[in-house]
Design a protein around this motif. Structure first.
Motif, PDB file in Angstrom:
ATOM      1  N   PRO A 262       0.836  -1.201   0.000  1.00 49.46           N
ATOM      2  CA  PRO A 262       0.000   0.000   0.000  1.00 49.46           C
ATOM      3  C   PRO A 262       0.868   1.247   0.000  1.00 49.46           C
ATOM      4  O   PRO A 262       1.976   1.253   0.529  1.00 49.46           O
ATOM      5  CB  PRO A 262      -0.806  -0.101   1.294  1.00 49.46           C
ATOM      6  N   ALA A 263       0.361   2.296  -0.608  1.00 40.53           N
ATOM      7  CA  ALA A 263       1.090   3.558  -0.644  1.00 40.53           C
ATOM      8  C   ALA A 263       1.223   4.113   0.775  1.00 40.53           C
ATOM      9  O   ALA A 263       0.378   3.884   1.623  1.00 40.53           O
ATOM     10  CB  ALA A 263       0.353   4.550  -1.533  1.00 40.53           C
ATOM     11  N   THR A 264       2.299   4.832   1.011  1.00 36.69           N
ATOM     12  CA  THR A 264       2.520   5.423   2.329  1.00 36.69           C
ATOM     13  C   THR A 264       1.974   6.843   2.339  1.00 36.69           C
ATOM     14  O   THR A 264       2.020   7.535   1.318  1.00 36.69           O
ATOM     15  CB  THR A 264       4.024   5.444   2.662  1.00 36.69           C
ATOM     16  N   PRO A 265       1.435   7.299   3.483  1.00 39.88           N
ATOM     17  CA  PRO A 265       0.911   8.657   3.554  1.00 39.88           C
ATOM     18  C   PRO A 265       2.008   9.686   3.292  1.00 39.88           C
ATOM     19  O   PRO A 265       3.130   9.523   3.761  1.00 39.88           O
ATOM     20  CB  PRO A 265       0.393   8.778   4.971  1.00 39.88           C
ATOM     21  N   ILE A 266       1.674  10.699   2.546  1.00 42.36           N
ATOM     22  CA  ILE A 266       2.629  11.759   2.230  1.00 42.36           C
ATOM     23  C   ILE A 266       1.971  13.094   2.513  1.00 42.36           C
ATOM     24  O   ILE A 266       0.833  13.316   2.141  1.00 42.36           O
ATOM     25  CB  ILE A 266       3.055  11.695   0.750  1.00 42.36           C
ATOM     26  N   GLY A 267       2.690  13.977   3.163  1.00 39.97           N
ATOM     27  CA  GLY A 267       2.183  15.318   3.395  1.00 39.97           C
ATOM     28  C   GLY A 267       1.389  15.447   4.681  1.00 39.97           C
ATOM     29  O   GLY A 267       1.141  14.478   5.395  1.00 39.97           O
ATOM     30  N   VAL A 268       0.991  16.664   4.939  1.00 39.46           N
ATOM     31  CA  VAL A 268       0.195  16.985   6.114  1.00 39.46           C
ATOM     32  C   VAL A 268      -1.211  16.413   5.906  1.00 39.46           C
ATOM     33  O   VAL A 268      -1.766  16.532   4.813  1.00 39.46           O
ATOM     34  CB  VAL A 268       0.129  18.521   6.287  1.00 39.46           C
ATOM     35  N   PRO A 269      -1.789  15.799   6.933  1.00 39.44           N
ATOM     36  CA  PRO A 269      -3.164  15.302   6.777  1.00 39.44           C
ATOM     37  C   PRO A 269      -4.099  16.424   6.313  1.00 39.44           C
ATOM     38  O   PRO A 269      -3.992  17.565   6.763  1.00 39.44           O
ATOM     39  CB  PRO A 269      -3.534  14.824   8.182  1.00 39.44           C
ATOM     40  N   GLY A 270      -5.011  16.078   5.428  1.00 39.56           N
ATOM     41  CA  GLY A 270      -5.920  17.075   4.876  1.00 39.56           C
ATOM     42  C   GLY A 270      -6.672  17.858   5.936  1.00 39.56           C
ATOM     43  O   GLY A 270      -6.866  19.069   5.800  1.00 39.56           O
ATOM     44  N   ALA A 271      -7.114  17.180   6.988  1.00 34.90           N
ATOM     45  CA  ALA A 271      -7.875  17.848   8.046  1.00 34.90           C
ATOM     46  C   ALA A 271      -7.052  18.902   8.771  1.00 34.90           C
ATOM     47  O   ALA A 271      -7.607  19.817   9.379  1.00 34.90           O
ATOM     48  CB  ALA A 271      -8.404  16.817   9.037  1.00 34.90           C
ATOM     49  N   ALA A 272      -5.718  18.798   8.714  1.00 35.30           N
ATOM     50  CA  ALA A 272      -4.854  19.752   9.406  1.00 35.30           C
ATOM     51  C   ALA A 272      -4.481  20.953   8.534  1.00 35.30           C
ATOM     52  O   ALA A 272      -3.868  21.894   9.021  1.00 35.30           O
ATOM     53  CB  ALA A 272      -3.585  19.047   9.876  1.00 35.30           C
ATOM     54  N   LEU A 273      -4.856  20.925   7.260  1.00 29.65           N
ATOM     55  CA  LEU A 273      -4.508  22.020   6.351  1.00 29.65           C
ATOM     56  C   LEU A 273      -5.472  23.188   6.510  1.00 29.65           C
ATOM     57  O   LEU A 273      -6.676  22.990   6.715  1.00 29.65           O
ATOM     58  CB  LEU A 273      -4.555  21.542   4.897  1.00 29.65           C
ATOM     59  N   SER A 274      -4.939  24.389   6.375  1.00 32.49           N
ATOM     60  CA  SER A 274      -5.815  25.564   6.326  1.00 32.49           C
ATOM     61  C   SER A 274      -6.594  25.523   5.021  1.00 32.49           C
ATOM     62  O   SER A 274      -6.263  24.755   4.104  1.00 32.49           O
ATOM     63  CB  SER A 274      -4.985  26.849   6.387  1.00 32.49           C
ATOM     64  N   GLU A 275      -7.600  26.344   4.918  1.00 35.36           N
ATOM     65  CA  GLU A 275      -8.395  26.401   3.686  1.00 35.36           C
ATOM     66  C   GLU A 275      -7.513  26.778   2.491  1.00 35.36           C
ATOM     67  O   GLU A 275      -7.606  26.165   1.427  1.00 35.36           O
ATOM     68  CB  GLU A 275      -9.547  27.404   3.838  1.00 35.36           C
ATOM     69  N   ALA A 276      -6.645  27.756   2.662  1.00 30.11           N
ATOM     70  CA  ALA A 276      -5.762  28.177   1.573  1.00 30.11           C
ATOM     71  C   ALA A 276      -4.799  27.053   1.181  1.00 30.11           C
ATOM     72  O   ALA A 276      -4.562  26.825  -0.011  1.00 30.11           O
ATOM     73  CB  ALA A 276      -4.987  29.433   1.979  1.00 30.11           C
TER      74      ALA A 276
END
Length: 80
Positions: A3-17
């Protein structure tokens, strides 16, 4: 394939911008990933796109839907 590994900041933690920027970047790079990326990179791209699109929909359940993009329901008459 693993399975692919998570990359980047979780979507829920991102600001709207940041969410908007990340989605735009994913959409801009989609064709290149589809045509040229190795399987693992394409899987990561798929997973990240799905995660961020789901987060966008969660935040905007009442988003504006363009009526021109709707298909007539079964049995409905098409406009003349």
């Amino acid at each position: 394939m693993e399975p692919a590994t998570p990359i980047g900041v979780p979507g829920a933690a991102l600001s709207e911008a940041d969410l908007t920027r990340e989605l735009r970047h994913l959409h801009d790079t989609r064709e290149e990933a589809l045509r040229h990326a190795p399987e693992r990179a394409l899987a990561n791209h798929d997973d990240r796109t799905a995660e961020l699109e789901a987060e966008y929909l969660r935040r905007h359940p009442e988003r504006e839907v363009d009526p021109r993009r709707l298909r007539p329901s079964e049995g409905a008459q098409s406009p003349a």
